[in-house]
Design a protein around this motif. Structure first.
Motif, PDB file in Angstrom:
ATOM      1  N   UNK A 138       0.894  -1.165  -0.137  1.00 27.44           N
ATOM      2  CA  UNK A 138       0.236  -0.033  -0.003  1.00 27.44           C
ATOM      3  C   UNK A 138       0.944   1.207   0.002  1.00 27.44           C
ATOM      4  N   UNK A 139       1.978   1.134  -0.112  1.00 24.28           N
ATOM      5  CA  UNK A 139       3.206   2.131  -0.312  1.00 24.28           C
ATOM      6  C   UNK A 139       3.682   2.614  -1.602  1.00 24.28           C
ATOM      7  N   UNK A 140       3.826   3.528  -2.023  1.00 30.59           N
ATOM      8  CA  UNK A 140       4.292   4.016  -3.087  1.00 30.59           C
ATOM      9  C   UNK A 140       5.916   3.660  -3.092  1.00 30.59           C
ATOM     10  N   UNK A 141       6.536   3.116  -4.172  1.00 31.23           N
ATOM     11  CA  UNK A 141       8.048   3.037  -4.252  1.00 31.23           C
ATOM     12  C   UNK A 141       8.747   4.077  -4.501  1.00 31.23           C
ATOM     13  N   UNK A 142       9.651   4.461  -3.648  1.00 32.70           N
ATOM     14  CA  UNK A 142      10.642   5.690  -3.864  1.00 32.70           C
ATOM     15  C   UNK A 142      11.644   5.335  -4.668  1.00 32.70           C
ATOM     16  N   UNK A 143      12.407   4.131  -4.546  1.00 35.29           N
ATOM     17  CA  UNK A 143      13.631   3.851  -5.338  1.00 35.29           C
ATOM     18  C   UNK A 143      13.682   2.277  -5.282  1.00 35.29           C
ATOM     19  N   UNK A 144      14.323   1.966  -6.538  1.00 29.90           N
ATOM     20  CA  UNK A 144      14.717   0.456  -6.665  1.00 29.90           C
ATOM     21  C   UNK A 144      16.388   0.677  -6.879  1.00 29.90           C
ATOM     22  N   UNK A 145      17.174   0.049  -6.138  1.00 27.75           N
ATOM     23  CA  UNK A 145      18.792  -0.084  -6.110  1.00 27.75           C
ATOM     24  C   UNK A 145      19.281  -1.484  -6.457  1.00 27.75           C
ATOM     25  N   UNK A 200      10.537   1.938  -0.013  1.00 25.78           N
ATOM     26  CA  UNK A 200       9.193   2.497   0.137  1.00 25.78           C
ATOM     27  C   UNK A 200       9.146   3.738   0.690  1.00 25.78           C
ATOM     28  N   UNK A 201       8.136   4.553   0.210  1.00 24.53           N
ATOM     29  CA  UNK A 201       7.900   5.806   0.691  1.00 24.53           C
ATOM     30  C   UNK A 201       7.959   6.251   2.115  1.00 24.53           C
ATOM     31  N   UNK A 202       7.478   5.271   2.958  1.00 24.62           N
ATOM     32  CA  UNK A 202       7.412   5.245   4.504  1.00 24.62           C
ATOM     33  C   UNK A 202       8.975   4.855   5.130  1.00 24.62           C
ATOM     34  N   UNK A 203       9.813   4.516   4.089  1.00 25.54           N
ATOM     35  CA  UNK A 203      11.135   4.276   4.582  1.00 25.54           C
ATOM     36  C   UNK A 203      11.773   2.943   4.723  1.00 25.54           C
ATOM     37  N   UNK A 204      10.747   1.937   4.618  1.00 30.22           N
ATOM     38  CA  UNK A 204      10.953   0.569   4.865  1.00 30.22           C
ATOM     39  C   UNK A 204      11.698  -0.016   3.573  1.00 30.22           C
ATOM     40  N   UNK A 205      12.565  -0.788   3.655  1.00 30.68           N
ATOM     41  CA  UNK A 205      13.212  -1.498   2.650  1.00 30.68           C
ATOM     42  C   UNK A 205      12.916  -2.782   2.499  1.00 30.68           C
ATOM     43  N   UNK A 206      12.802  -3.444   1.382  1.00 29.86           N
ATOM     44  CA  UNK A 206      12.470  -4.572   0.949  1.00 29.86           C
ATOM     45  C   UNK A 206      13.232  -5.232  -0.037  1.00 29.86           C
ATOM     46  N   UNK A 207      13.664  -6.600   0.013  1.00 32.92           N
ATOM     47  CA  UNK A 207      14.700  -7.335  -0.763  1.00 32.92           C
ATOM     48  C   UNK A 207      13.720  -7.951  -1.948  1.00 32.92           C
ATOM     49  N   UNK A 208      14.335  -7.668  -3.003  1.00 32.07           N
ATOM     50  CA  UNK A 208      13.719  -8.318  -4.242  1.00 32.07           C
ATOM     51  C   UNK A 208      14.762  -9.321  -4.980  1.00 32.07           C
ATOM     52  N   UNK A 209      14.435 -10.539  -5.276  1.00 30.60           N
ATOM     53  CA  UNK A 209      15.449 -11.480  -6.177  1.00 30.60           C
ATOM     54  C   UNK A 209      14.662 -11.841  -7.258  1.00 30.60           C
ATOM     55  N   UNK A 210      15.464 -11.424  -8.504  1.00 26.29           N
ATOM     56  CA  UNK A 210      14.975 -12.032  -9.704  1.00 26.29           C
ATOM     57  C   UNK A 210      15.918 -13.200  -9.966  1.00 26.29           C
ATOM     58  N   UNK A 211      15.320 -14.513 -10.041  1.00 28.98           N
ATOM     59  CA  UNK A 211      16.196 -15.751 -10.097  1.00 28.98           C
ATOM     60  C   UNK A 211      16.789 -15.652 -11.676  1.00 28.98           C
ATOM     61  N   UNK A 212      17.861 -16.117 -11.756  1.00 27.56           N
ATOM     62  CA  UNK A 212      18.454 -16.358 -13.101  1.00 27.56           C
ATOM     63  C   UNK A 212      17.867 -17.233 -13.975  1.00 27.56           C
ATOM     64  N   UNK A 213      17.426 -16.997 -15.157  1.00 32.70           N
ATOM     65  CA  UNK A 213      16.917 -17.728 -16.104  1.00 32.70           C
ATOM     66  C   UNK A 213      17.431 -18.933 -16.303  1.00 32.70           C
ATOM     67  N   UNK A 214      16.719 -19.874 -16.354  1.00 30.77           N
ATOM     68  CA  UNK A 214      16.874 -21.406 -16.069  1.00 30.77           C
ATOM     69  C   UNK A 214      17.487 -22.144 -14.860  1.00 30.77           C
ATOM     70  N   UNK A 215      17.797 -21.416 -13.875  1.00 29.44           N
ATOM     71  CA  UNK A 215      18.461 -21.797 -12.859  1.00 29.44           C
ATOM     72  C   UNK A 215      17.394 -22.824 -11.892  1.00 29.44           C
ATOM     73  N   UNK A 216      16.364 -22.835 -12.247  1.00 32.51           N
ATOM     74  CA  UNK A 216      15.346 -23.814 -11.463  1.00 32.51           C
ATOM     75  C   UNK A 216      15.659 -25.230 -12.037  1.00 32.51           C
ATOM     76  N   UNK A 217      16.241 -25.478 -13.080  1.00 34.35           N
ATOM     77  CA  UNK A 217      16.683 -26.589 -13.634  1.00 34.35           C
ATOM     78  C   UNK A 217      17.800 -27.359 -12.947  1.00 34.35           C
TER      79      UNK A 217
END
Length: 151
Positions: free
Chosen positions: A34-41, A56-73
């Motif tokens: 429910x928060x706006x994203x302030x930055x993605x680093x 996030x705009x409220x100052x909270x930080x969240x980690x996001x991981x994009x798994x490498x293509x094909x690594x699920x193999x």
């Protein structure tokens, strides 16, 4: 991209096939918090994944991981989720907010701490002692990992 003058806003951070998944995860963070994203680093490191810190705009930080293509193999992603969830329940790994067991992409708690390097374990006794305490805590938990990464 069609035109040689076009430059992707993602630069070298993401492969073309990873962009839709990244945008989907960003949308989940935005709508779920429910928060706006302030930055993605871009976060450094990652052997098989691309990692990002979402501010996030409220100052909270969240980690996001994009798994490498094909690594699920070659990485058992459902087992990885199970194992990481066990460690999070012990308080020694970040809380997982979303995990895609098909790909391994995830959204989790951001931990404000230094990234460890092999030299840290060799040169800094306190790092080795903390790691040993964490391993001891896991081994005495009664939990069992579903699989191992290397055999």
């Amino acid at each position: 991209m069609n035109d040689l003058n076009e430059v992707s806003v993602f630069g070298d951070a993401l492969q073309e096939q990873d962009i839709p998944g990244f945008l989907s995860l960003i949308n989940m963070i935005s709508t779920g918090s429910g928060e706006k994203i302030k930055a993605v680093n871009i976060m450094p490191g990652g052997l098989t994944n691309k990692n990002f810190k979402v501010v996030l705009e409220n100052g909270r930080d969240i980690a996001l991981r994009v798994a490498g293509y094909g690594t699920a193999q070659y990485i058992n992603r459902p087992a990885e989720k199970h194992n990481a969830s066990l460690m999070a329940s012990l308080g020694i790994a970040p809380e997982i907010y979303f995990y895609d067991t098909r790909t391994g992409s995830q959204i989790c708690e951001y931990i404000h701490a230094d990234t460890m390097h092999p030299a840290d374990f060799i040169e800094r006794d306190e790092v080795l002692m903390k790691a040993a305490k964490i391993l001891y805590q896991y081994h005495n938990s009664g939990f069992s990992f579903k699989s191992v990464f290397f055999q």
